[in-house]
Motif scaffolding. Structure first.
Motif, short mmCIF file in Angstrom:
data_model
loop_
_atom_site.label_atom_id
_atom_site.label_comp_id
_atom_site.label_asym_id
_atom_site.label_seq_id
_atom_site.Cartn_x
_atom_site.Cartn_y
_atom_site.Cartn_z
N PRO A 1 0.81 -1.23 0.00
CA PRO A 1 0.00 0.00 0.00
C PRO A 1 0.84 1.28 0.00
O PRO A 1 0.44 2.29 -0.59
CB PRO A 1 -0.81 -0.13 1.30
N ALA A 2 2.01 1.25 0.64
CA ALA A 2 2.87 2.43 0.67
C ALA A 2 3.35 2.78 -0.74
O ALA A 2 3.47 3.96 -1.09
CB ALA A 2 4.06 2.19 1.59
N TRP A 3 3.64 1.75 -1.56
CA TRP A 3 4.04 1.98 -2.94
C TRP A 3 2.89 2.59 -3.74
O TRP A 3 3.08 3.53 -4.50
CB TRP A 3 4.46 0.66 -3.60
N LEU A 4 1.71 2.01 -3.55
CA LEU A 4 0.53 2.49 -4.25
C LEU A 4 0.30 3.97 -3.93
O LEU A 4 0.03 4.78 -4.83
CB LEU A 4 -0.70 1.67 -3.85
N ASP A 5 0.42 4.31 -2.68
CA ASP A 5 0.22 5.69 -2.25
C ASP A 5 1.27 6.62 -2.85
O ASP A 5 0.97 7.74 -3.28
CB ASP A 5 0.27 5.78 -0.72
N ALA A 6 2.51 6.15 -2.91
CA ALA A 6 3.61 6.98 -3.41
C ALA A 6 3.55 7.18 -4.92
O ALA A 6 4.13 8.13 -5.45
CB ALA A 6 4.95 6.35 -3.03
N MET A 7 2.84 6.29 -5.64
CA MET A 7 2.79 6.36 -7.09
C MET A 7 1.50 6.98 -7.63
O MET A 7 1.40 7.29 -8.81
CB MET A 7 2.95 4.95 -7.67
N THR A 8 0.52 7.16 -6.76
CA THR A 8 -0.78 7.71 -7.18
C THR A 8 -0.65 9.16 -7.64
O THR A 8 0.17 9.91 -7.14
CB THR A 8 -1.77 7.63 -6.00
N MET A 9 -1.50 9.53 -8.59
CA MET A 9 -1.54 10.91 -9.06
C MET A 9 -2.19 11.78 -7.99
O MET A 9 -3.39 11.68 -7.74
CB MET A 9 -2.34 11.00 -10.37
N SER A 10 -1.38 12.60 -7.33
CA SER A 10 -1.86 13.50 -6.28
C SER A 10 -1.42 14.91 -6.64
O SER A 10 -0.29 15.32 -6.33
CB SER A 10 -1.29 13.10 -4.92
N PRO A 11 -2.27 15.68 -7.30
CA PRO A 11 -1.91 17.05 -7.69
C PRO A 11 -1.41 17.89 -6.51
O PRO A 11 -0.48 18.69 -6.66
CB PRO A 11 -3.22 17.60 -8.25
N ARG B 1 0.18 16.89 -3.73
CA ARG B 1 1.54 16.54 -3.34
C ARG B 1 2.56 16.96 -4.39
O ARG B 1 3.69 17.33 -4.07
CB ARG B 1 1.65 15.04 -3.08
N ILE B 2 2.17 16.88 -5.65
CA ILE B 2 3.06 17.34 -6.71
C ILE B 2 3.33 18.83 -6.55
O ILE B 2 4.46 19.30 -6.67
CB ILE B 2 2.46 17.05 -8.10
N ASN B 3 2.27 19.56 -6.24
CA ASN B 3 2.37 21.01 -6.10
C ASN B 3 3.14 21.42 -4.84
O ASN B 3 4.00 22.30 -4.89
CB ASN B 3 0.97 21.61 -6.07
N LYS B 4 2.84 20.76 -3.74
CA LYS B 4 3.43 21.17 -2.47
C LYS B 4 4.78 20.52 -2.17
O LYS B 4 5.63 21.12 -1.52
CB LYS B 4 2.46 20.83 -1.33
N LYS B 5 4.98 19.30 -2.67
CA LYS B 5 6.21 18.57 -2.34
C LYS B 5 7.07 18.25 -3.56
O LYS B 5 8.08 17.55 -3.43
CB LYS B 5 5.84 17.28 -1.61
N GLN B 6 6.66 18.75 -4.71
CA GLN B 6 7.41 18.55 -5.97
C GLN B 6 7.66 17.06 -6.28
O GLN B 6 8.73 16.69 -6.74
CB GLN B 6 8.76 19.29 -5.93
N GLU B 7 6.65 16.24 -6.05
CA GLU B 7 6.77 14.81 -6.34
C GLU B 7 6.33 14.56 -7.78
O GLU B 7 5.32 13.91 -8.05
CB GLU B 7 5.94 14.00 -5.33
N TYR B 8 7.15 15.04 -8.70
CA TYR B 8 6.77 15.06 -10.12
C TYR B 8 6.67 13.67 -10.74
O TYR B 8 6.03 13.51 -11.78
CB TYR B 8 7.77 15.90 -10.91
N TRP B 9 7.31 12.67 -10.15
CA TRP B 9 7.25 11.33 -10.73
C TRP B 9 5.83 10.78 -10.80
O TRP B 9 5.53 9.89 -11.60
CB TRP B 9 8.13 10.37 -9.90
N ARG B 10 4.96 11.33 -9.96
CA ARG B 10 3.57 10.85 -9.92
C ARG B 10 2.85 11.02 -11.25
O ARG B 10 1.91 10.29 -11.54
CB ARG B 10 2.80 11.58 -8.81
N PHE B 11 3.27 12.00 -12.05
CA PHE B 11 2.65 12.19 -13.37
C PHE B 11 2.75 10.92 -14.21
O PHE B 11 1.83 10.58 -14.95
CB PHE B 11 3.33 13.34 -14.12
N LEU B 12 3.87 10.21 -14.12
CA LEU B 12 4.08 9.00 -14.90
C LEU B 12 3.71 7.73 -14.15
O LEU B 12 3.06 6.84 -14.71
CB LEU B 12 5.54 8.91 -15.38
N THR B 13 4.13 7.62 -12.89
CA THR B 13 3.89 6.37 -12.16
C THR B 13 2.41 6.06 -12.00
O THR B 13 2.03 4.89 -11.97
CB THR B 13 4.55 6.43 -10.77
N SER B 14 1.58 7.09 -11.95
CA SER B 14 0.14 6.86 -11.77
C SER B 14 -0.47 6.11 -12.95
O SER B 14 -1.52 5.48 -12.83
CB SER B 14 -0.59 8.19 -11.58
#
Length: 200
Positions: free
Chosen positions: A17-27, A29-42
Motif C-alpha cells: 500500500p505504501a508503494w501504491l500511495d507513493a505512485m498515485t496521481m496526487s496534484p 503533493r506534486i504542487n506542495k512537495k514537488q513529487e513530479y514522478w507521480r505524473f508517470l507512475t500513476s
C-alpha cells in the motif's frame, strides 16, 4: 512490454500500500512537495483487477494496430516513438487535472485510462469507419464513438459526481489526435475520405 510492466507494477503495488500511495496521481503533493514522478507512475498502477483488465484489454486491441502503423510511419524507430507517445499521453492527460486540483489535498487518481484513450483516438484517426463495439454488442463507427466519448467525458467531468477522472480520458484522447496531426498531417485527408466513402 508496456502491458507486462503495467501488470507487474500494479500487482506489486497491491501488495504494498505504501508503494501504491507513493505512485498515485496526487496534484496536491506534486504542487506542495514537488513529487513530479507521480505524473508517470500513476499510469502504471490500478485500483483493482477489473480496472487493470479493462484498460489493458482496450490497449491490446487498439495498441497492437497502432504500433504496426507507427512501424510504417517511422521506419526503424516505430517502437521507440510508440513508447514515447504512450508515456507522453500519461503525462499530458493528467496536466489539466493537476492545474484544476493542485490545491485539493483530497483528490487522487490512478490508472492508464488517459494513455489508453490516446491510443484509441490515434487509432480512430487511421480507421475512422471501423466499428467499435460497446459492451461487445453495439457496434458504431470509430469517428462517431469519438464524438460520443468526447461529449460524455465533458458532461461527466462537469458533474464531478463519481470517482472517475473523466478529464484524463478527454485530454488523453485529444492528445492522441494532436500527436497524429503533428507527425502525419495527411492522415486528416484519409480520415475525411474514409468517412465520405462510408456515407456516400
Amino acid at each position: 512490454m508496456l502491458m507486462a510492466i503495467t501488470v507487474a507494477i500494479s500487482l506489486l503495488a497491491w501488495q504494498k500500500p505504501a508503494w501504491l500511495d507513493a505512485m498515485t496521481m496526487s496534484p496536491y503533493r506534486i504542487n506542495k512537495k514537488q513529487e513530479y514522478w507521480r505524473f508517470l507512475t500513476s499510469g502504471f498502477i490500478h485500483a483493482d483487477f477489473t480496472h487493470l483488465f479493462f484498460n489493458l484489454f482496450s490497449f491490446y486491441f487498439f495498441g497492437t494496430q497502432l504500433e504496426y502503423i507507427f512501424s510504417i510511419i517511422f521506419p526503424g524507430n516505430g517502437g521507440y516513438v510508440y513508447v514515447v507517445f504512450y508515456l507522453l499521453a500519461i503525462l499530458v492527460a493528467d496536466l489539466p487535472t493537476y492545474f484544476k486540483q493542485r490545491n485539493n489535498s483530497y483528490f487522487n487518481s490512478l490508472g492508464a485510462s488517459g494513455a489508453v484513450s490516446a491510443v484509441i483516438f490515434a487509432g480512430i484517426m487511421f480507421f475512422p469507419t471501423e466499428k467499435i463495439y460497446l459492451f461487445g454488442v453495439l457496434g458504431i463507427p470509430g469517428f462517431i464513438y469519438a464524438g460520443l466519448f468526447t461529449w460524455y467525458s465533458i458532461a461527466m467531468d462537469r458533474k464531478g459526481r463519481d470517482y472517475v477522472n473523466h478529464s484524463a480520458h478527454l485530454y488523453g484522447g485529444l492528445f492522441g489526435v494532436l500527436f497524429i496531426t503533428l507527425t502525419r498531417p495527411s492522415t486528416w485527408i484519409e480520415f475525411i475520405q474514409q468517412i465520405m466513402a462510408m456515407l456516400g
